[in-house]
Each structure stands twice: as C-alpha cells, then as structure tokens.
Design an enzyme around this catalytic site. Sequence first.
Site, PDB file in Angstrom:
ATOM      1  N   ARG A 421     -48.738 -19.091 -89.579  1.00  0.00           N
ATOM      2  CA  ARG A 421     -49.049 -19.331 -88.044  1.00  0.00           C
ATOM      3  C   ARG A 421     -50.511 -19.503 -88.261  1.00  0.00           C
ATOM      4  O   ARG A 421     -51.272 -19.194 -87.149  1.00  0.00           O
ATOM      5  CB  ARG A 421     -48.595 -18.232 -87.289  1.00  0.00           C
ATOM      6  N   ASN A 463     -46.915 -10.174 -94.464  1.00  0.00           N
ATOM      7  CA  ASN A 463     -45.776 -10.348 -95.255  1.00  0.00           C
ATOM      8  C   ASN A 463     -46.541 -10.450 -96.711  1.00  0.00           C
ATOM      9  O   ASN A 463     -46.893 -11.689 -97.235  1.00  0.00           O
ATOM     10  CB  ASN A 463     -44.940 -11.593 -95.003  1.00  0.00           C
ATOM     11  N   GLU A 544     -38.138  -7.888 -90.844  1.00  0.00           N
ATOM     12  CA  GLU A 544     -37.824  -9.092 -91.409  1.00  0.00           C
ATOM     13  C   GLU A 544     -37.912  -9.422 -92.795  1.00  0.00           C
ATOM     14  O   GLU A 544     -38.562 -10.353 -93.426  1.00  0.00           O
ATOM     15  CB  GLU A 544     -38.992  -9.862 -90.809  1.00  0.00           C
ATOM     16  N   ARG A 588     -33.162  -6.395 -78.853  1.00  0.00           N
ATOM     17  CA  ARG A 588     -34.337  -6.156 -79.832  1.00  0.00           C
ATOM     18  C   ARG A 588     -35.526  -5.628 -79.026  1.00  0.00           C
ATOM     19  O   ARG A 588     -36.251  -5.059 -79.641  1.00  0.00           O
ATOM     20  CB  ARG A 588     -34.931  -7.800 -80.234  1.00  0.00           C
ATOM     21  N   LYS A 612     -47.582  -4.294 -81.185  1.00  0.00           N
ATOM     22  CA  LYS A 612     -47.940  -5.640 -80.495  1.00  0.00           C
ATOM     23  C   LYS A 612     -47.662  -5.558 -78.877  1.00  0.00           C
ATOM     24  O   LYS A 612     -47.213  -4.586 -78.487  1.00  0.00           O
ATOM     25  CB  LYS A 612     -46.697  -6.612 -80.995  1.00  0.00           C
ATOM     26  N   ASP A 617     -42.268  -9.764 -79.473  1.00  0.00           N
ATOM     27  CA  ASP A 617     -43.097 -10.585 -80.440  1.00  0.00           C
ATOM     28  C   ASP A 617     -44.379 -10.787 -79.731  1.00  0.00           C
ATOM     29  O   ASP A 617     -44.828 -10.235 -78.747  1.00  0.00           O
ATOM     30  CB  ASP A 617     -42.469 -11.872 -81.246  1.00  0.00           C
ATOM     31  N   GLU A 639     -51.851  -4.861 -81.321  1.00  0.00           N
ATOM     32  CA  GLU A 639     -51.937  -5.996 -81.743  1.00  0.00           C
ATOM     33  C   GLU A 639     -51.621  -7.231 -81.117  1.00  0.00           C
ATOM     34  O   GLU A 639     -50.602  -7.327 -80.524  1.00  0.00           O
ATOM     35  CB  GLU A 639     -50.974  -6.113 -82.945  1.00  0.00           C
ATOM     36  N   GLU A 645     -49.037 -19.058 -81.959  1.00  0.00           N
ATOM     37  CA  GLU A 645     -47.709 -19.347 -82.601  1.00  0.00           C
ATOM     38  C   GLU A 645     -46.724 -19.754 -81.810  1.00  0.00           C
ATOM     39  O   GLU A 645     -46.112 -20.764 -81.966  1.00  0.00           O
ATOM     40  CB  GLU A 645     -47.327 -17.752 -83.177  1.00  0.00           C
ATOM     41  N   HIS A 773     -38.207 -16.438 -75.792  1.00  0.00           N
ATOM     42  CA  HIS A 773     -37.528 -17.003 -77.207  1.00  0.00           C
ATOM     43  C   HIS A 773     -36.495 -18.192 -76.906  1.00  0.00           C
ATOM     44  O   HIS A 773     -35.605 -18.025 -77.537  1.00  0.00           O
ATOM     45  CB  HIS A 773     -37.042 -15.658 -77.809  1.00  0.00           C
TER      46      HIS A 773
HETATM   47  C1  BDP Z   1     -43.683 -13.152 -85.897  1.00  0.00           C
HETATM   48  C2  BDP Z   1     -44.032 -14.220 -86.718  1.00  0.00           C
HETATM   49  C3  BDP Z   1     -44.019 -13.854 -88.296  1.00  0.00           C
HETATM   50  C4  BDP Z   1     -44.722 -12.772 -88.562  1.00  0.00           C
HETATM   51  C5  BDP Z   1     -44.299 -11.569 -87.646  1.00  0.00           C
HETATM   52  C6  BDP Z   1     -44.876 -10.375 -87.898  1.00  0.00           C
HETATM   53  O1  BDP Z   1     -43.240 -15.378 -86.622  1.00  0.00           O
HETATM   54  O2  BDP Z   1     -44.513 -15.054 -89.033  1.00  0.00           O
HETATM   55  O3  BDP Z   1     -44.417 -12.370 -89.961  1.00  0.00           O
HETATM   56  O4  BDP Z   1     -44.403 -11.797 -86.294  1.00  0.00           O
HETATM   57  O5  BDP Z   1     -45.653 -10.073 -87.077  1.00  0.00           O
HETATM   58  O6  BDP Z   1     -44.393 -13.334 -84.805  1.00  0.00           O
HETATM   59  O7  BDP Z   1     -44.796  -9.816 -88.945  1.00  0.00           O
END
Ligand code: BDP
Length: 945
Positions: A421, A463, A544, A588, A612, A617, A639, A645, A773
């Site tokens: 991103r 990640n 994820e 979610r 977050k 998200d 966060e 993004e 979304h």
């Molecule tokens: C999402 C993003 C992804 C991130 C994830 C995260 O699409 O790429 O890995 O958040 O915060 O918004 O872990």
Amino acid sequence: MVINLFKVYIFLTVIGLANNFIVNSQQPNRLTQAEKQEGWQLLFDGKTFTGLKMLTGDGWEIKDGALKAQIGSEHGQKDIITQQRFGNFELVFEFKISNKTNSGVKYAVTDNYPGQEGKYLGLEYQILDNVNFEYPERGELRTLASLYDLIPAETNRNMKPGKWHTSKIVVNGNHIEHWLNGKKVVDYDRSSERFKALVQVSKYKDLKNFGQATEGHILFQNEGSDIAFRSIKIKPLETSLVFPSETNSQFTAINNEDGHRLWLRYEKISDTIFLEAYRKDLRTVILNESSETMKAVKNEIINGLNGLLDTKTPLNLAMTDHSTLVLGTPSNSTEIASLNLQDQLHHLGKEGFLIQRKTVNKKNTIVIAANTDIGVLYGAFHFLRMLQTQQSIEEVSIKSVPKVKLRMANHWDNANRTVERGYAGLSIWEWATLPEYRHPRYTDFARISASLGINGVVINNVNSDARFITDDFLKKIAVLSDIFRPYGIKTYLSINYSSPVTLDGLETADPLNPKVIDWWYKKTEEIYSNIPNFGGFLVKADSEGQPGPKTYGRNHAEGANMLAEALNPYRGIVIWRAFVYGKRQEDRVREAYDEFVPLDGMFNDNVILQVKNGPIDFMPFEPFSPLFGTLQKTNTMIEFQVTQEYLGQGNHLVYKGPMFTETLNADTYTKGEGNTVGNVLAGEVFKYNLTGMAAVTNPGTDRNWTGHPFVQSSWYAFGRLAWDYTYSAEELAEEWIRMTFSNNEMVINKVKEIMMKSAQASINMREPLGLTHIGTGSHYGPAPWSRRSVRFHHADKSGIGFDRTTKGSKAVKQYNAPLDDIFNDIDSVPEEYLLWFHHVGWDHKMKSGRTLWQELVYKYYEGVETVRWMQKEWDSLEGYIDHSRFSHVKALLKIQEKDAVRWRNSCVLYFQTFSEKPIPKELEKPAYNLEYYKNQEKLIYVSKY
Ligand code: BDP
C-alpha cells in the site's frame, strides 16, 4: 527549443503586429503561454531584482527592461547571481555588448570550492567584444560564447556591438552545450578525460573538481565594462539519474521544486519586515556540540537560519555582543544553567522544551531549553517552524510537551523493497547495500521524522518476513538504528509469530512452550546486542492468514505476554495489533471488540494494544473503534493510515487531517460525557503506563517521498497530532502550506480550502452516508457489485445499509451509553453514519427533505462537483506555485475527476437496479450503462503496491 523560439521570433518580427497575443508574447522579459506550459521560468522580470542578488551590493541597474552593469570609475568585479540554484536546465538570454565589453554568464556556480570559500566560481559562457578586446594571453580560448579558458566557440563571429543577441546554455548531467544566435558553438562532457585535462592546464587547475557541481547559481559578470541582459529564461530539466542530488544529503543539493524537501525547505523569508526582525534577533547561535544530537541541532539550526535569513549565521561557543539564539540543557550549556530554569523545566519531562526571551549576560537572547538533548532538537524544529510560517518571535514564550509517549511511523516495507500500500516507489531502505552503504536518505528521513516529533519507526511490513530478525538483516537494521538514534528515534520490527518454526525448525510456536520461550529470549538478546536502542516488536497475529497464538490454542494476551517478558529486561515493548480478521464473521465490525474486551487487564505492562481508528479497516469513513473508551486496564494506542489505500492511492488529493481530528475529538462517553478518543489515548481517562499514536506512512523512492505531493500533508498532520492531539486540522494544513508552498495569503487560503474539502469529497465520491467497502480488490476503483461489497452494503429492493442495531448484528451495543441508543435509533443517528448502522428504505425522508435514494445520488454528484471545483481553484494558482509541483497536482486532479465520475456512475447505476428510481433530471446523465462500468473494473490497470 531555443532555436525554435528564435525562428519564431524572426518570423513574427517579419509578419508584424497583426495579432495582439503574438505581439505580447514577443515583448522582452515575458513568457508565452506555451513557454509557461513547458516549464519555462523568468529569472529577470524586467522591472525588479527579485530572485537576484548583487554580490557586492551594487553594480547593476535596470534600464528600459534590461539588466545593465553600472560602470563605475574604478574597475572591479561586481557580479549578480540568482538566489536559486539549478541542476539540469536550459537557459536562454539576450545580451547586448558595446565597445570592449568583457563579461560572461557563469553556471554551476558555488561558493564552496576548498580554499576559495565565499567566492562564487563556476563554468563560464564568455561574452566579449572579440574585435576590440584582446586578451594578452590565451585569447583564443576566451572568445565570445567559448567555455572560458577551456574550449573555444566553434564560430568566432564578430558580434556587432549595440544589438541584442541570443544565447542558450544547456546543462544535462555532464553534457553541456553553448549556443549563440541559434547555432551550437560548444559541446562538451564535463566528466570526460579531455575536459579534466583541459582544466589541468587552465587557470582553474588548482580548484579541485572544478565545474563538477551538480547544481549551482547562475551568475552575470560585471567586470567594469558595458553589458546588458534581458529575457533571461530558464527551464529546469528532469534529472537524468536516480537521486543524483541526494549524494550530499541534508537536502543541500536540490535542483528544483520537486517536493523532495517536504516541509523543511528553509527558503528565504518572503516578508521583508519579518526577515529584518529575525535577522536583528538572530545574529549568532550559541550551543555546545556535546553529543550527536546536539550536532544534529547545530546542523539543522544553522542550515535553517542560513536559508531562511539568507545569511551566514555564525556559531559561537560563548556570548557575543550580538543578539543571540542559545540552545541547550542545563548540563550542556553554561548559559542555560545560569538561567535557573529548573522549575519550568521540571514540567517538561524528557522530550518537552521551552522557547523564551531572556537576558543572558545582559544580552537580549532567545533561549531554547530542555532537560535532554532530544528536547532541544524538538525545540529547534519548533522554532524553525515559527520562522518558516512567519510568526512573531517578539514576545515568544512557548512550553511544549508531547501528549503521548509513543509517536510511531509504521512502514509496510518488504524485504524485496516493495511497499505494501505504498504507491511512492520502492522502499527507502536499500537492503542490498546495507550495512556498508549509508544512503544519505536515511539521515534525511530521520530529520523529517524528528521535525514532527516522531520517536519510533517500525521498519517493516506487519505481514512480516521472518528473515528480518536474522543476523544478516539485524546488521543492516543496526546501521539504520544508529542513524536514527541522535534524532531520538527508536527502531522497532514487525515480527512473524511463527519465526521459531520458520527460522529454526522448532515444531511449534506455541507461546507457552518452554522451547519457544527460550527461543524468543535468545532472539531478543541477539537483537539488543546488535541494536542497543531497539524499541520492541509490532505484531499482527491471527489476522488475514498471519500466524498467532490462536493458531496454537492460546489467546492474544498469552501470546503477547510471552514476548513482553523476553523484552522486559531491556525495557522493550510489544505493540500488539487489534486488527484481527480471523475466520469470516457475520459482521466484521464486531470482531476486534469481541476478541479483546474479554482480555482487558490480562496484558503485561509493557504491552500496548494498537487499534485502528475505525472498527473495520482504514475505510474512507468509519465511526471510531468502540475499543477506545472501553479498554480500561489495557494500554491502548491508535493506528491511523497516512498512505491512501482506499482513497485514490497515489493519484488523489485527500488531506486526511480532518479525518484524524474527527476521530480524536469524538466523545467516547466513557465515564460520562466529554472524554474524547484523544483524552483516552493520552492516558487522561484511564491510567495507561504506555500511550501512543501510530500511522502507516508510505515514504518511498519517489523524489517527493509520498507519490501524490499532498500525501505529505497527511504525514505532517499525523506527526503533529501525535505530539498534541488538540491541534485543529485547519491550523496544521496552514502550517504545512506555508512551509511547503508559500506564505502568500491568497495561496494559503485557496490551498487550505481545497485541502479541507478534499476529505469529504473523497467520501462523497465513493461511500457516502456510511456505506463502506464497496471498492475493488485493489482498493482503488468502484465495485459495488462484487461479492465482498454486497456483504457490506446489503442493497436490495427494500433499501440499503447494514443493520447493526439491536435488531441486527447489535454492534451498536459496543458503544457506551448514550451513544449506543443514538446510533440505534434511525431518527437520532447522524446521517453520515446512517447506512453504517441501519438498513434504510429507499423512500426514507432525509433531513434535506429528499428521499434516501435522492440523497445518495446527490452525494455522489456532489463528490464529483467538489473535485471539479478543486481543479478550478488549483488552476487559479498557476504562477504562484512552482511549475513542476503545480503541473503535477493539476494532472493528478484530472485523474481524480475521471475516477470520481466512474465511481459515481458505477454506484448510482448499480444501486438503481434495486431502487428502481430515476436519477433526478437536473443531474448529468451517466455517459455509459452499468455493463460498461462493470467492465472497467477488469480493464483499468492498478498496481498491486
Ligand atoms: C489492510 C490492508 C492490508 C494490511 C492490513 C493490516 O489492505 O494490506 O495488511 O490492512 O493492517 O487495510 O494488517
């Protein structure tokens, strides 16, 4: 280019005065529309000395639109130079000589040749009356249009005195050309052996690296003979190498306004009253370079003042007769110690500072004092910001302390240098050349971060690749960490929870397994032996697809505490993310709360939960996460996302300041009314022993660091809010504009209005009224028809929106009273949250008197209209903002407009299939049908990163 201009000039002179526009374009010292568009700038306006500086304070006059040398009785060098420096460029000018003229135009001019400091030296395009002026020696190398004393011009035409002639100089990296009246007369490569050999036998032979400066001023010579110049125009050329000007770092080698210097440009103060006042107050600087941090303070303050005041500010070790700026702590500065500031400093902690006027040794002094060197650095940046934004320092009296402890930038950078991103080029960390090569960019990055008060940097993607904690990488990261340390920045790493399995073949990564515990203890020891100022781990666990304690049947607290114990002896911390996307859930929005509230009070003291801003998200629009104000016994930080993004990525202008402040100012209603998210984060509501704010930032190898130039503004706003969440988005926008573009009120007001409207515009064009979304998998374009989108918008014949009321998923209940009731009731829920919490009938009456369907359509149209308005406003700034940044943003706004139309038409046509209602007649009709827009999703290329 100039040949063409020249031909056009002759042609137009022949055809006469037939057309007004053309006539105007031929006046001296003017740019035509076409020239402006190509990026030409005037270095001389025909009327004033703006942008120019006489080195001896005299020697030039402006007469009949020409810059003329004044010829005094005594012969003397009285040159005039451009204030700006240029790297690669095309320069054209007209000149007129008279009998015995000896002059020249120098380029790549600098005043820092060793042993020649203060003298402005560079390559010279010779201007001479070849007929009547004869050099006693080396005359053949000093004829008109020659590269003075090095390469003769190929034609030695005898120029008639008293007439205007045209010259052109092209500098493109090492390749340089001289032109005269439309003919190329000199062409050379300054990196060649031949050039170097010529220098060796010239009068420049003792100057090391003569002519090699990658950027410099342009200088016009007055050697005591008659010369006039006019129509001096320059077009900066794109640099031909990657990062050529970074090699000297500290931003000294910047050749154009390409955004590289962000808000640390330190351009000369434009307001002469402020300039004079500052110059009077800041004649010298006193500080003690007793540490690496104090050296950084010195560099910043001296560079800053030299640029802003356009002087050479001397650094002294003790008081002088002049007014002074004193910076330091009671322990590194006798001047500060003598002021007995203990009482005041006591409240400033380890990072706060004060800026005050004091009398030191009977001298009028501005003092920047703190308890620590880092505090002094923050004070220095604050003071420079005051000058950059042209504030009075007459009665300056400031005390500033950050409101949260951890002020973090999270980088989602991968080992292969892609940036998740990111949208701004490659990762700024050059893994292949570390630890040997310390790219100057790293220091600039540290300066940028410290200028905002950022004190923690997570190097890599959440990640995470397990290799980041292997010996090879740790050695590389240690170098970065060394560079960051003087700037008060600790280094953190994202870790992969199953590293013991991946790296060393353990059978499990179960946090309660003794072998696993032992593995992390040893690993932590190894990390600290490489990186003494290591801050700790950031962990994305069980989300994820990332591994985590739940993979081994343990909960998040057990998982986090095991790491916390390994870090504790070193005072390291664990930042545990609350962004958990486990198995797909019905709603979610509920997930993080359901997961973490039962664990409140179970985390160790050196763990902080990173939540977050919203429950899903980083969507364009979300209510604040209900975890803020609920977790009473768990250190909690927020966060945010600076990178765009879901908001047009590198292409759209979206200032996120208002989004950040909306969250920070939201009332959580915890312990009654009036406790905002900001209060909670600052530890003012619950006793947190760690507090913090983080943002996912995206600096990359793009020259301007962030891709879209305005992403810088969100980076800036985040950093400043992390220091003090009570700033308003508007004041931060203004600071940023003043430092980044201009202190011109008209520019400030226009750019500010664009910025302040941009966030809402970006919501309206995508996901108005609480929709969420409904974008494509790449998170760029619209895809309300996709399987995922449908799960979020729930559009059907009866209406649209996600029922999260007590009759639906009950997510409203996660908020404190009375917010839960306010959100639960369709009549009291704020309309911007309507479809987030309710499934609403198409005919529902909105406050505007329209039906929901009409309102939704209007919002989408409003989104497009605001973007069009932004385009117009931006266009009106042409000429007030340097050409390269102006045209970059202009082009990106065009893309934004196209995208806004696509989003609008896709969404309106798609939702219309459910509402079965018309688009109001007065609105422009979508150009294509729904099938067309669906197809666009497949056709439009969007980069993965
Ligand atoms: C999402 C993003 C992804 C991130 C994830 C995260 O699409 O790429 O890995 O958040 O915060 O918004 O872990």
